[in-house]
Design a protein around this motif. Structure first.
Motif, PDB file in Angstrom:
ATOM      1  N   ARG A 380       6.842   4.083  28.876  1.00 35.25           N
ATOM      2  CA  ARG A 380       6.015   5.012  27.907  1.00 35.25           C
ATOM      3  C   ARG A 380       6.984   5.960  27.142  1.00 35.25           C
ATOM      4  O   ARG A 380       7.811   6.481  27.905  1.00 35.25           O
ATOM      5  CB  ARG A 380       4.792   5.255  28.472  1.00 35.25           C
ATOM      6  CG  ARG A 380       3.739   4.177  28.904  1.00 35.25           C
ATOM      7  CD  ARG A 380       2.213   4.727  29.202  1.00 35.25           C
ATOM      8  NE  ARG A 380       2.343   5.974  30.175  1.00 35.25           N
ATOM      9  CZ  ARG A 380       2.338   5.502  31.428  1.00 35.25           C
ATOM     10  NH1 ARG A 380       2.392   4.546  31.953  1.00 35.25           N
ATOM     11  NH2 ARG A 380       2.573   6.672  32.119  1.00 35.25           N
ATOM     12  N   GLU A 381       6.640   6.279  26.019  1.00 36.20           N
ATOM     13  CA  GLU A 381       7.324   7.060  25.240  1.00 36.20           C
ATOM     14  C   GLU A 381       7.354   8.602  25.870  1.00 36.20           C
ATOM     15  O   GLU A 381       8.274   9.337  25.994  1.00 36.20           O
ATOM     16  CB  GLU A 381       7.091   7.184  23.861  1.00 36.20           C
ATOM     17  CG  GLU A 381       7.664   8.122  22.935  1.00 36.20           C
ATOM     18  CD  GLU A 381       7.263   7.903  21.504  1.00 36.20           C
ATOM     19  OE1 GLU A 381       7.774   8.741  20.610  1.00 36.20           O
ATOM     20  OE2 GLU A 381       6.432   7.308  21.106  1.00 36.20           O
ATOM     21  N   HIS A 382       5.945   8.901  26.163  1.00 35.66           N
ATOM     22  CA  HIS A 382       5.710  10.186  26.692  1.00 35.66           C
ATOM     23  C   HIS A 382       5.334  10.070  28.230  1.00 35.66           C
ATOM     24  O   HIS A 382       4.932  11.195  28.967  1.00 35.66           O
ATOM     25  CB  HIS A 382       4.716  10.665  25.856  1.00 35.66           C
ATOM     26  CG  HIS A 382       4.776  10.822  24.712  1.00 35.66           C
ATOM     27  ND1 HIS A 382       5.652  11.935  23.950  1.00 35.66           N
ATOM     28  CD2 HIS A 382       4.430  10.319  23.507  1.00 35.66           C
ATOM     29  CE1 HIS A 382       5.885  11.706  22.655  1.00 35.66           C
ATOM     30  NE2 HIS A 382       4.799  10.850  22.383  1.00 35.66           N
ATOM     31  N   GLY A 383       5.985   9.119  28.924  1.00 36.64           N
ATOM     32  CA  GLY A 383       5.637   9.042  30.326  1.00 36.64           C
ATOM     33  C   GLY A 383       6.488   9.905  31.031  1.00 36.64           C
ATOM     34  O   GLY A 383       7.654  10.121  30.898  1.00 36.64           O
ATOM     35  N   SER A 384       6.096  10.344  32.143  1.00 36.63           N
ATOM     36  CA  SER A 384       7.033  11.323  33.105  1.00 36.63           C
ATOM     37  C   SER A 384       7.653  10.652  34.330  1.00 36.63           C
ATOM     38  O   SER A 384       8.471  11.120  34.698  1.00 36.63           O
ATOM     39  CB  SER A 384       6.065  12.375  33.813  1.00 36.63           C
ATOM     40  OG  SER A 384       5.017  11.522  34.664  1.00 36.63           O
ATOM     41  N   GLY A 385       7.434   9.189  34.511  1.00 40.35           N
ATOM     42  CA  GLY A 385       8.252   8.461  35.382  1.00 40.35           C
ATOM     43  C   GLY A 385       7.766   8.864  37.022  1.00 40.35           C
ATOM     44  O   GLY A 385       8.529   8.619  37.870  1.00 40.35           O
ATOM     45  N   ILE A 386       6.557   9.491  37.036  1.00 39.69           N
ATOM     46  CA  ILE A 386       6.040  10.071  38.483  1.00 39.69           C
ATOM     47  C   ILE A 386       5.043   8.886  39.147  1.00 39.69           C
ATOM     48  O   ILE A 386       5.232   8.686  40.423  1.00 39.69           O
ATOM     49  CB  ILE A 386       5.512  11.435  38.186  1.00 39.69           C
ATOM     50  CG1 ILE A 386       6.574  12.499  37.774  1.00 39.69           C
ATOM     51  CG2 ILE A 386       4.914  11.688  39.820  1.00 39.69           C
ATOM     52  CD1 ILE A 386       5.839  13.635  37.739  1.00 39.69           C
ATOM     53  N   GLY A 387       4.303   8.312  38.247  1.00 39.65           N
ATOM     54  CA  GLY A 387       3.182   7.524  38.850  1.00 39.65           C
ATOM     55  C   GLY A 387       3.582   6.400  39.646  1.00 39.65           C
ATOM     56  O   GLY A 387       3.279   6.450  40.775  1.00 39.65           O
ATOM     57  N   LEU A 388       4.454   5.374  39.289  1.00 36.44           N
ATOM     58  CA  LEU A 388       4.879   4.491  40.295  1.00 36.44           C
ATOM     59  C   LEU A 388       5.824   4.961  41.256  1.00 36.44           C
ATOM     60  O   LEU A 388       5.468   4.341  42.443  1.00 36.44           O
ATOM     61  CB  LEU A 388       5.540   3.283  39.691  1.00 36.44           C
ATOM     62  CG  LEU A 388       4.575   2.565  38.706  1.00 36.44           C
ATOM     63  CD1 LEU A 388       5.304   1.388  37.757  1.00 36.44           C
ATOM     64  CD2 LEU A 388       3.558   2.004  39.388  1.00 36.44           C
ATOM     65  N   ALA A 389       6.613   5.824  41.244  1.00 33.97           N
ATOM     66  CA  ALA A 389       7.520   6.606  42.220  1.00 33.97           C
ATOM     67  C   ALA A 389       6.705   6.976  43.323  1.00 33.97           C
ATOM     68  O   ALA A 389       6.899   6.837  44.405  1.00 33.97           O
ATOM     69  CB  ALA A 389       8.424   7.461  41.676  1.00 33.97           C
ATOM     70  N   LEU A 390       5.436   7.758  42.966  1.00 31.47           N
ATOM     71  CA  LEU A 390       4.530   8.459  43.854  1.00 31.47           C
ATOM     72  C   LEU A 390       3.773   7.369  44.569  1.00 31.47           C
ATOM     73  O   LEU A 390       3.413   7.483  45.964  1.00 31.47           O
ATOM     74  CB  LEU A 390       3.680   9.073  43.182  1.00 31.47           C
ATOM     75  CG  LEU A 390       2.783   9.897  44.104  1.00 31.47           C
ATOM     76  CD1 LEU A 390       3.478  10.796  45.310  1.00 31.47           C
ATOM     77  CD2 LEU A 390       1.804  10.949  43.195  1.00 31.47           C
TER      78      LEU A 390
END
Length: 418
Positions: A380-390
């Protein structure tokens, strides 16, 4: 070996002595007859005849001993039936060890211009059984082209997502037939763990250093704004400085909050496992997420089989992982009508807990699947990249794995195994 040589020489010596006695007795009797001593001829003839008979017996025993098979003293002599039972026991032991070897073993045989791959043990048969490898023929092709004596990493699709495995091979010749023995060891979970630990160390160092620099900047910018009111500066200059300091303060505080969010990846607490009724856990999640799905005409579907299914895990961490996956599905199905996400919980092979979260969105492009669990990576354009890694870190902390799997009907599908 020394014992066998000694016995052989003894028997040879016995034969030679017997032959010498026979020759000597014959020569003596010939001499007596030639000399013509009639008074002692009969008595000595009897003596030498007995010696000749004794020599003949010694010669015969020696030859018979040399012709007979020799038995080793350390091995002992086993009757045929006992020896056969011992060999059968050895074979059964070797077969059991092969069957339960902790890697998958395959045999590649050449028949003309064709090569045939056969599983050799239980791990190999389970790997190609229904529910594991999606395309067995593709896996066999990678096994066939494996270079002799080399190691290589291969990838193949399973029902639980993409799997990476280490291949090694060696040749074996039996009855003039050369076979290729290939060992296959899945290493996907181990590689995930190593990558996760490396990212944790990196994030821990980066967030520590960045926070040490940003916190003073945020504090000093706020202090500088207060000091400007005490200085006698032109009004326009004061307004420009206040605006600049306010921008610096806001940006510094924003970066502090941003970096702080990544700290969660490096500071996940140790799982506190307990016996959890999964039906009740899903009911709590439903009460949290169902309203927002229903508000836009969507639906969240939950199912547990059997209904009284329980598992040993950390309920708070599993809830957080499932909520993150449902949140991703909510964002991925924003333009889908009606949007549906399904959470199914059941027991899989080996009595492992299987949780499947699937939606009817567009799914993940194939070229991005390998990166979706990487920290800082987002589609996503403004995604942080934390959700799936967590999610991956929470699941691994509970002794499980999570993977993305292709869905026949389209959409995204995540499979958690605990």
């Amino acid at each position: 070996m020394t014992f066998e040589l000694n016995v052989a020489w003894r028997r040879k010596l016995l034969s030679i002595c017997g032959m010498l006695i026979i020759v000597s007795a014959a020569a003596a009797m010939t001499y007596l007859h030639t000399a013509g001593q009639s008074q002692q001829l009969l008595r000595w003839s009897i003596v030498f005849a007995l010696l000749a008979i004794a020599g003949l017996l010694m010669f015969t025993l020696g030859l018979a001993g040399l012709a007979a098979p020799q038995a080793r003293p350390d091995a002992g002599y086993l009757p045929p039936a006992t020896q056969r039972d011992g060999l059968q026991q050895v074979v059964l032991t070797l077969e059991s060890q092969l069957e339960h070897a902790p890697i998958a073993l395959f045999c590649v045989e050449s028949k003309g211009h064709e090569k045939k791959v056969s599983p050799l043990n239980g791990n190999a048969r389970r790997l190609i059984a229904p529910g594991r490898v999606v395309e067995v023929s593709q896996l066999y092709e990678q096994i066939i082209v494996q270079a002799l004596g080399k190691r290589s990493m291969i990838c193949f699709e399973t029902e639980q997502g993409q799997e990476r495995a280490l291949l090694a091979s060696s040749s074996l010749t039996l009855q003039s037939q050369t076979q290729l023995i290939v060992a296959l060891m899945p290493v996907e979970t181990e590689l995930q763990m190593e990558a996760q630990q490396a990212w944790q160390k990196l994030i821990r160092v980066l967030t520590h250093e960045i926070m040490n620099s940003l916190t003073p900047v945020a504090s000093l910018s706020s202090t500088a704004q207060d000091m400007l009111s005490d200085l006698q500066l032109p009004q326009q200059s004061t307004a420009d400085l206040v605006l600049a300091m306010d921008a610096i303060s806001r940006r510094a505080h924003g970066l502090v909050n941003f970096v702080g969010s990544y700290r969660s990846l490096a500071n996940v607490p140790i799982a506190q496992t307990e016996r959890v009724p999964l039906q009740a856990l899903l009911a709590r999640i439903s009460s949290l997420v169902s309203p927002m799905w229903q508000a836009r005409g969507g639906e969240v579907q939950f199912s547990v089989a059997p209904a009284n299914l329980e598992a040993m895990l950390d309920p708070a961490q599993l809830e957080q992982a499932l909520i993150n996956l449902i949140k991703n599905a909510f964002e991925a199905t924003a333009i889908v009508q009606p949007a549906i996400v399904s959470i199914r919980v059941q027991l899989s092979r080996g009595s492992r807990l299987r949780i499947e979260v699937s939606d009817n969105g567009p799914g993940v492009p194939k070229d991005l699947i390998a990166h979706i669990f990487t920290p800082f990576f987002s589609t996503r354009e403004h995604g942080s990249g934390i959700g799936l890694a967590l999610v991956r870190q929470l699941v691994q902390g509970n002794g499980g794995t999570v993977r993305y799997a292709a869905s026949v009907g389209g959409g995204a599908r995540f499979i958690i195994s605990l």
